[in-house]
Design a protein around this motif. Sequence first.
Motif, PDB file in Angstrom:
ATOM      1  N   ASP A  37       0.830  -1.205   0.000  1.00 26.38           N
ATOM      2  CA  ASP A  37       0.000   0.000   0.000  1.00 26.38           C
ATOM      3  C   ASP A  37       0.867   1.259   0.000  1.00 26.38           C
ATOM      4  OD1 ASP A  37      -2.313  -1.495  -0.003  1.00 26.38           O
ATOM      5  OD2 ASP A  37      -2.699  -1.248   2.150  1.00 26.38           O
ATOM      6  N   GLU A  38       1.948   1.226   0.794  1.00 29.98           N
ATOM      7  CA  GLU A  38       2.857   2.367   0.840  1.00 29.98           C
ATOM      8  C   GLU A  38       3.533   2.584  -0.516  1.00 29.98           C
ATOM      9  OE1 GLU A  38       6.784   3.921   3.317  1.00 29.98           O
ATOM     10  OE2 GLU A  38       5.795   2.073   3.935  1.00 29.98           O
ATOM     11  N   TYR A  39       3.941   1.484  -1.165  1.00 29.89           N
ATOM     12  CA  TYR A  39       4.568   1.562  -2.484  1.00 29.89           C
ATOM     13  C   TYR A  39       3.610   2.196  -3.498  1.00 29.89           C
ATOM     14  CZ  TYR A  39       6.577   0.089  -6.921  1.00 29.89           C
ATOM     15  OH  TYR A  39       7.083   0.072  -8.197  1.00 29.89           O
ATOM     16  N   LYS A  40       2.379   1.723  -3.488  1.00 25.82           N
ATOM     17  CA  LYS A  40       1.383   2.244  -4.424  1.00 25.82           C
ATOM     18  C   LYS A  40       1.147   3.740  -4.198  1.00 25.82           C
ATOM     19  CE  LYS A  40      -3.361   1.577  -5.928  1.00 25.82           C
ATOM     20  NZ  LYS A  40      -4.626   0.892  -5.709  1.00 25.82           N
ATOM     21  N   MET A  41       1.044   4.140  -2.922  1.00 29.05           N
ATOM     22  CA  MET A  41       0.822   5.541  -2.599  1.00 29.05           C
ATOM     23  C   MET A  41       2.003   6.398  -3.066  1.00 29.05           C
ATOM     24  SD  MET A  41       0.993   7.709   0.890  1.00 29.05           S
ATOM     25  CE  MET A  41       2.554   6.938   1.084  1.00 29.05           C
ATOM     26  N   LEU A  42       3.233   5.924  -2.835  1.00 28.08           N
ATOM     27  CA  LEU A  42       4.413   6.684  -3.254  1.00 28.08           C
ATOM     28  C   LEU A  42       4.484   6.815  -4.774  1.00 28.08           C
ATOM     29  CD1 LEU A  42       7.077   5.274  -0.782  1.00 28.08           C
ATOM     30  CD2 LEU A  42       6.267   7.628  -0.896  1.00 28.08           C
ATOM     31  N   MET A  43       4.142   5.750  -5.484  1.00 18.68           N
ATOM     32  CA  MET A  43       4.171   5.797  -6.939  1.00 18.68           C
ATOM     33  C   MET A  43       3.122   6.770  -7.480  1.00 18.68           C
ATOM     34  SD  MET A  43       6.662   4.013  -7.991  1.00 18.68           S
ATOM     35  CE  MET A  43       6.340   3.698  -9.710  1.00 18.68           C
ATOM     36  N   GLU A  44       1.943   6.784  -6.875  1.00 22.58           N
ATOM     37  CA  GLU A  44       0.899   7.715  -7.306  1.00 22.58           C
ATOM     38  C   GLU A  44       1.332   9.163  -7.062  1.00 22.58           C
ATOM     39  OE1 GLU A  44      -2.596   6.463  -5.205  1.00 22.58           O
ATOM     40  OE2 GLU A  44      -2.945   4.783  -6.552  1.00 22.58           O
ATOM     41  N   LYS A  45       1.913   9.417  -5.885  1.00 26.06           N
ATOM     42  CA  LYS A  45       2.396  10.763  -5.583  1.00 26.06           C
ATOM     43  C   LYS A  45       3.501  11.174  -6.553  1.00 26.06           C
ATOM     44  CE  LYS A  45       1.547  11.348  -0.651  1.00 26.06           C
ATOM     45  NZ  LYS A  45       2.206  11.558   0.661  1.00 26.06           N
ATOM     46  N   ALA A  46       4.407  10.245  -6.848  1.00 18.61           N
ATOM     47  CA  ALA A  46       5.507  10.544  -7.769  1.00 18.61           C
ATOM     48  C   ALA A  46       4.972  10.886  -9.151  1.00 18.61           C
ATOM     49  CB  ALA A  46       6.467   9.358  -7.841  1.00 18.61           C
ATOM     50  N   ALA A  57       9.723  14.352  -7.634  1.00 14.70           N
ATOM     51  CA  ALA A  57       9.187  13.089  -8.149  1.00 14.70           C
ATOM     52  C   ALA A  57      10.265  12.007  -8.129  1.00 14.70           C
ATOM     53  CB  ALA A  57       8.645  13.278  -9.559  1.00 14.70           C
ATOM     54  N   ASP A  58      11.493  12.374  -8.482  1.00 19.49           N
ATOM     55  CA  ASP A  58      12.594  11.413  -8.455  1.00 19.49           C
ATOM     56  C   ASP A  58      12.866  10.921  -7.033  1.00 19.49           C
ATOM     57  OD1 ASP A  58      12.909  11.551 -11.179  1.00 19.49           O
ATOM     58  OD2 ASP A  58      14.583  12.981 -11.098  1.00 19.49           O
ATOM     59  N   LYS A  59      12.748  11.822  -6.075  1.00 22.02           N
ATOM     60  CA  LYS A  59      12.957  11.442  -4.677  1.00 22.02           C
ATOM     61  C   LYS A  59      11.872  10.461  -4.222  1.00 22.02           C
ATOM     62  CE  LYS A  59      13.863  13.212  -0.123  1.00 22.02           C
ATOM     63  NZ  LYS A  59      14.356  14.308   0.657  1.00 22.02           N
ATOM     64  N   LEU A  60      10.630  10.725  -4.613  1.00 21.00           N
ATOM     65  CA  LEU A  60       9.534   9.814  -4.272  1.00 21.00           C
ATOM     66  C   LEU A  60       9.719   8.453  -4.940  1.00 21.00           C
ATOM     67  CD1 LEU A  60       6.505  12.255  -4.459  1.00 21.00           C
ATOM     68  CD2 LEU A  60       7.375  11.120  -2.414  1.00 21.00           C
ATOM     69  N   MET A  61      10.213   8.461  -6.169  1.00 20.07           N
ATOM     70  CA  MET A  61      10.480   7.197  -6.870  1.00 20.07           C
ATOM     71  C   MET A  61      11.560   6.403  -6.148  1.00 20.07           C
ATOM     72  SD  MET A  61       8.621   6.725  -9.636  1.00 20.07           S
ATOM     73  CE  MET A  61       9.573   5.757 -10.764  1.00 20.07           C
ATOM     74  N   GLU A  62      12.560   7.087  -5.642  1.00 18.35           N
ATOM     75  CA  GLU A  62      13.631   6.424  -4.901  1.00 18.35           C
ATOM     76  C   GLU A  62      13.085   5.789  -3.616  1.00 18.35           C
ATOM     77  OE1 GLU A  62      17.818   7.544  -2.658  1.00 18.35           O
ATOM     78  OE2 GLU A  62      16.984   8.944  -4.127  1.00 18.35           O
ATOM     79  N   GLU A  63      12.216   6.520  -2.918  1.00 21.96           N
ATOM     80  CA  GLU A  63      11.584   5.972  -1.716  1.00 21.96           C
ATOM     81  C   GLU A  63      10.745   4.747  -2.064  1.00 21.96           C
ATOM     82  OE1 GLU A  63       9.458   8.795   0.729  1.00 21.96           O
ATOM     83  OE2 GLU A  63      10.905  10.356   0.227  1.00 21.96           O
ATOM     84  N   ALA A  64      10.029   4.809  -3.177  1.00 25.30           N
ATOM     85  CA  ALA A  64       9.205   3.679  -3.612  1.00 25.30           C
ATOM     86  C   ALA A  64      10.081   2.471  -3.929  1.00 25.30           C
ATOM     87  CB  ALA A  64       8.373   4.072  -4.827  1.00 25.30           C
ATOM     88  N   GLU A  65      11.224   2.694  -4.539  1.00 24.32           N
ATOM     89  CA  GLU A  65      12.144   1.588  -4.839  1.00 24.32           C
ATOM     90  C   GLU A  65      12.673   0.942  -3.559  1.00 24.32           C
ATOM     91  OE1 GLU A  65      12.919   0.019  -7.687  1.00 24.32           O
ATOM     92  OE2 GLU A  65      11.310   1.252  -8.499  1.00 24.32           O
ATOM     93  N   ASN A  66      12.940   1.764  -2.538  1.00 25.93           N
ATOM     94  CA  ASN A  66      13.376   1.214  -1.257  1.00 25.93           C
ATOM     95  C   ASN A  66      12.289   0.347  -0.627  1.00 25.93           C
ATOM     96  OD1 ASN A  66      15.883   2.443  -1.422  1.00 25.93           O
ATOM     97  ND2 ASN A  66      15.214   4.266  -0.316  1.00 25.93           N
ATOM     98  N   VAL A  67      11.052   0.778  -0.740  1.00 24.25           N
ATOM     99  CA  VAL A  67       9.927  -0.013  -0.229  1.00 24.25           C
ATOM    100  C   VAL A  67       9.807  -1.314  -1.025  1.00 24.25           C
ATOM    101  CG1 VAL A  67       7.417  -0.062   0.048  1.00 24.25           C
ATOM    102  CG2 VAL A  67       8.693   1.985   0.684  1.00 24.25           C
ATOM    103  N   ALA A  68      10.008  -1.241  -2.342  1.00 20.56           N
ATOM    104  CA  ALA A  68       9.937  -2.442  -3.183  1.00 20.56           C
ATOM    105  C   ALA A  68      11.020  -3.440  -2.784  1.00 20.56           C
ATOM    106  CB  ALA A  68      10.082  -2.068  -4.652  1.00 20.56           C
TER     107      ALA A  68
END
Length: 75
Positions: A37-46, A57-68
Motif C-alpha cells: 500500500d505504501e509503495y502504491k501511494m508513493l508511486m501515485e504521488k511521484a 518526483a525522483d525522490k519519491l520514486m527512490e523511496e518507492a524503490e526502497n519499499v519495493a
Amino acid sequence: MRILIDSKHCSDASGLPNKKAMFGLFKKKSEKERLADEYKMLMEKAHKMSHSNRKAADKLMEEAENVAKKIDKLA
C-alpha cells in the motif's frame, strides 16, 4: 431515496454488505500488504509530482524503490 454503496462491499443491489467485507473489517494487514500500500501511494504521488516538480518526483520514486526492496526481502 436510495443510498449508493461501493459495489465491492455489497453482495447485490440490496445494499447489504457481503460476509467477506464484514469479516475482513477487523483483519490486520500483514507487513507485506502494508508495504504494498505504501509503495502504491508513493508511486501515485511521484506520478502526480512529475508534472510539476521532477526533482521531488525522483525522490519519491527512490523511496518507492526502497519499499519495493523491502517487499522483495519479505517474499
